[in-house]
Design a protein around this motif. Structure first.
Motif, mmCIF file in Angstrom:
data_model
loop_
_atom_site.group_PDB
_atom_site.id
_atom_site.type_symbol
_atom_site.label_atom_id
_atom_site.label_comp_id
_atom_site.label_asym_id
_atom_site.label_seq_id
_atom_site.Cartn_x
_atom_site.Cartn_y
_atom_site.Cartn_z
ATOM 1 N N ASN A 67 -9.265 14.080 -2.817
ATOM 2 C CA ASN A 67 -8.621 14.154 -1.498
ATOM 3 C C ASN A 67 -8.814 12.858 -0.700
ATOM 4 O O ASN A 67 -7.932 12.436 0.051
ATOM 5 N N LEU A 68 -9.956 12.206 -0.902
ATOM 6 C CA LEU A 68 -10.190 10.897 -0.253
ATOM 7 C C LEU A 68 -9.177 9.879 -0.779
ATOM 8 O O LEU A 68 -8.552 9.141 -0.013
ATOM 9 N N LEU A 69 -9.038 9.852 -2.119
ATOM 10 C CA LEU A 69 -8.081 8.909 -2.729
ATOM 11 C C LEU A 69 -6.665 9.218 -2.273
ATOM 12 O O LEU A 69 -5.897 8.308 -1.938
ATOM 13 N N LEU A 70 -6.330 10.505 -2.201
ATOM 14 C CA LEU A 70 -4.995 10.905 -1.741
ATOM 15 C C LEU A 70 -4.763 10.422 -0.312
ATOM 16 O O LEU A 70 -3.713 9.849 0.008
ATOM 17 N N SER A 71 -5.764 10.595 0.538
ATOM 18 C CA SER A 71 -5.622 10.175 1.955
ATOM 19 C C SER A 71 -5.465 8.660 2.052
ATOM 20 O O SER A 71 -4.733 8.153 2.901
ATOM 21 N N HIS A 72 -6.147 7.955 1.141
ATOM 22 C CA HIS A 72 -5.993 6.480 1.080
ATOM 23 C C HIS A 72 -4.539 6.123 0.771
ATOM 24 O O HIS A 72 -3.919 5.343 1.507
ATOM 25 N N GLY A 73 -3.993 6.712 -0.259
ATOM 26 C CA GLY A 73 -2.610 6.407 -0.668
ATOM 27 C C GLY A 73 -1.607 6.760 0.419
ATOM 28 O O GLY A 73 -0.694 5.975 0.715
ATOM 29 N N MET A 74 -1.818 7.891 1.064
ATOM 30 C CA MET A 74 -0.909 8.329 2.140
ATOM 31 C C MET A 74 -0.974 7.372 3.335
ATOM 32 O O MET A 74 0.038 7.037 3.936
ATOM 33 N N ALA A 75 -2.187 6.896 3.639
ATOM 34 C CA ALA A 75 -2.353 5.978 4.784
ATOM 35 C C ALA A 75 -1.705 4.626 4.480
ATOM 36 O O ALA A 75 -1.085 4.016 5.369
ATOM 37 N N VAL A 76 -1.797 4.176 3.231
ATOM 38 C CA VAL A 76 -1.156 2.911 2.853
ATOM 39 C C VAL A 76 0.363 3.045 2.985
ATOM 40 O O VAL A 76 1.029 2.161 3.522
ATOM 41 N N GLN A 77 0.886 4.158 2.515
ATOM 42 C CA GLN A 77 2.339 4.414 2.647
ATOM 43 C C GLN A 77 2.757 4.352 4.121
ATOM 44 O O GLN A 77 3.752 3.708 4.470
ATOM 45 N N SER A 78 1.980 4.972 4.976
ATOM 46 C CA SER A 78 2.312 5.010 6.405
ATOM 47 C C SER A 78 2.229 3.615 7.007
ATOM 48 O O SER A 78 3.085 3.197 7.798
ATOM 49 N N PHE A 79 1.214 2.851 6.594
ATOM 50 C CA PHE A 79 1.036 1.460 7.057
ATOM 51 C C PHE A 79 2.278 0.644 6.705
ATOM 52 O O PHE A 79 2.800 -0.120 7.534
#
Ligand code: PGI
Length: 449
Positions: free
Chosen positions: A196-208
């Motif tokens: 879930n940490l890795l998923l949140s990382h990927g989602m935040a990069v997409q949003s950035f």
């Protein structure tokens, strides 16, 4: 003496983290974090220390930025306390909390220092922990909402963004071994947390990316090169497993979009499944602008079937130097690690986002702190970073852990990593000899060996 010049645009920095330095744990509307809860739980932290006051950086940040300017730092890496800006983790914003970070960034920019923001350095809002914390996939969504709030407030003036600090430490010491907040001891939960940490990382990069911000974004991993105790096959196998456990479990999803298969099988058999949804790994495998590396030590391992679920035992080589943390001083490990990362994963850029050592520091009769061991440690590691750069590895910067002595998690204030000595009785700051040494390195842009 041989001068090793660093690239003209090399970034010289120092790092801290919110819970370790800010204090003001319940001031101006800040919400409780899991580290407030953990440190207030008897028996968790050495000497019963807490981050309630820490280095009082929340009130003293202007003085601290002046000291950073005195050192001539190019950049300062710090983290934002999620519950200080979103007391419940989501929803209502605490404007006073947001204002602190806007003022801090403003002071840094005025001092000519580039802010480097870590969005998550372990202090999850307790309100989200009550809903399952990182074991609950929804927390990834709440993390992106928090990240977007910060991106929108500071995204146009902050050049370097780090989504997470050391997801391995959040996952395993925090959820398998119980030594860090939230103090859970469940290996299967730890695997779900890591995902879930890795998923949140990927989602935040997409949003950035969608926000079209000018800065660079990446993630910081604690990466530890692993060496076999002997060259027999069982020890070599143990070495590969430990490398997968600490390093590849995070590197592979981020750079290749898959978990290490052999270790995944071991986990399925000995720990159980964790939930991966259809396009999760595609989201995690977002292109990042840089990889942040926290390097402190190497590990030497041997095969021992009775030792743990991997049958891997770490050993302490004879005749080596160790820091106050019991970590072996092994500067060559930084070179080996950088070469390996460049070969196996080829990140576009690398920043050493943490490197440093805890030693017994005391104020001498002359009122100074003569931390010669720390200077030797830092110089030896810089030499090895330089060797890697000469070998073609795109290392763009180096952040010393830490700018100042601070709350060292389960060890409380007993371990000092700072370039700046903190007298916790009166909050006095004293530049250690290593601070003066670092100032000259930054000014000259070379080390001599
Ligand atoms: O222990 C010194 C620092 C902490 O104060 C930072 O908050 C944290 O980012 C941090 N990570 C590490 C490396 C932790 C580690 C040691 C051994 C094996 C795996 C991870 C050392 N440090």
């Amino acid at each position: 003496m041989h001068r090793r010049y660093f690239p003209e645009d090399f970034i010289w920095g120092a790092a801290t983290a919110s819970y370790q330095i800010e204090g003001a744990y319940n001031e101006d509307g800040k919400g409780e974090s899991i580290w407030d809860r953990f440190s207030h739980t008897p028996g968790k932290i050495l000497n019963g220390d807490t981050g309630d006051v820490a280095c009082d950086h929340y009130h003293r940040f202007r003085e601290d930025v002046k000291l950073m300017k005195e050192l001539g730092l190019d950049s300062y890496r710090f983290s934002i306390s999620w519950p200080r800006v979103l007391p419940e983790g989501k929803g209502q914003v605490n404007e006073k909390g947001l204002d602190f970070y806007k003022q801090l960034v403003d002071q840094l920019l005025k001092a000519g220092i580039d802010p480097a923001i870590t969005l998550y350095h372990w202090d999850l809002p307790q309100a989200l922990q009550e809903k399952g914390g990182w074991a609950n996939r929804d927390t990834a969504k709440y993390f992106v909402e928090y990240a977007n709030l910060i991106f929108k407030e500071l995204g146009d003036v902050v050049p370097l963004w780090i989504t997470h600090n050391e997801p391995w430490v959040v996952s395993f010491p925090g959820h398998a071994f119980g030594e860090h907040a939230p103090g859970i001891k469940n290996y299967q939960t730890a695997l779900q947390v890591a995902h879930n940490l890795l998923l949140s990382h990927g989602m935040a990069v997409q949003s950035f990316r969608q926000l079209g911000l000018p800065g660079k974004i990446g993630i910081t991993l604690n990466l530890t090169p692993v060496y076999p105790f002997s060259d027999n096959e069982a020890d070599q196998k143990a070495c590969d497993l430990q490398d997968a456990f600490i390093n590849r479990w995070f590197l592979d999803p981020i750079f290749e979009g898959s978990y290490p298969e052999e270790l995944h099988q071991i986990y399925r058999k000995k720990v159980g499944e964790f939930i991966i949804k259809n396009d999760d790994l595609e989201i995690i495998n977002q292109k990042i602008d840089f990889l942040g590396i926290n390097y402190y030590l190497r590990l030497v391992v041997k095969h021992n079937p009775d030792y743990n679920i991997f049958g891997v035992e770490t050993v302490k080589p004879e005749g080596r130097e160790y820091t106050e943390m019991g970590w072996e001083v092994y500067p060559e490990g930084l070179y080996d690690l950088l070469i390996r990362l460049h070969k196996d994963y080829a990140p576009e850029a690398l920043y050493i986002t943490e490197n440093g050592a805890a030693y017994q520091d005391q104020i001498d009769a002359d009122g100074r702190v003569h931390d010669q061991k720390r200077i030797a440690y830092l110089k030896a590691h810089l030499k090895n970073a330089h060797r890697a750069i000469e070998a073609g590895v795109p290392v763009k910067g180096y952040y010393i852990w830490s700018l100042m002595d601070n709350f060292e998690w389960a060890f409380g204030y007993s371990k000092r990593f700072g370039l700046i000595y903190i007298n916790y009785d009166n909050q006095q700051r004293i530049l250690k000899d290593s601070a003066y040494w670092y100032r000259t390195i930054i000014a000259k842009n070379y080390i001599e060996d």
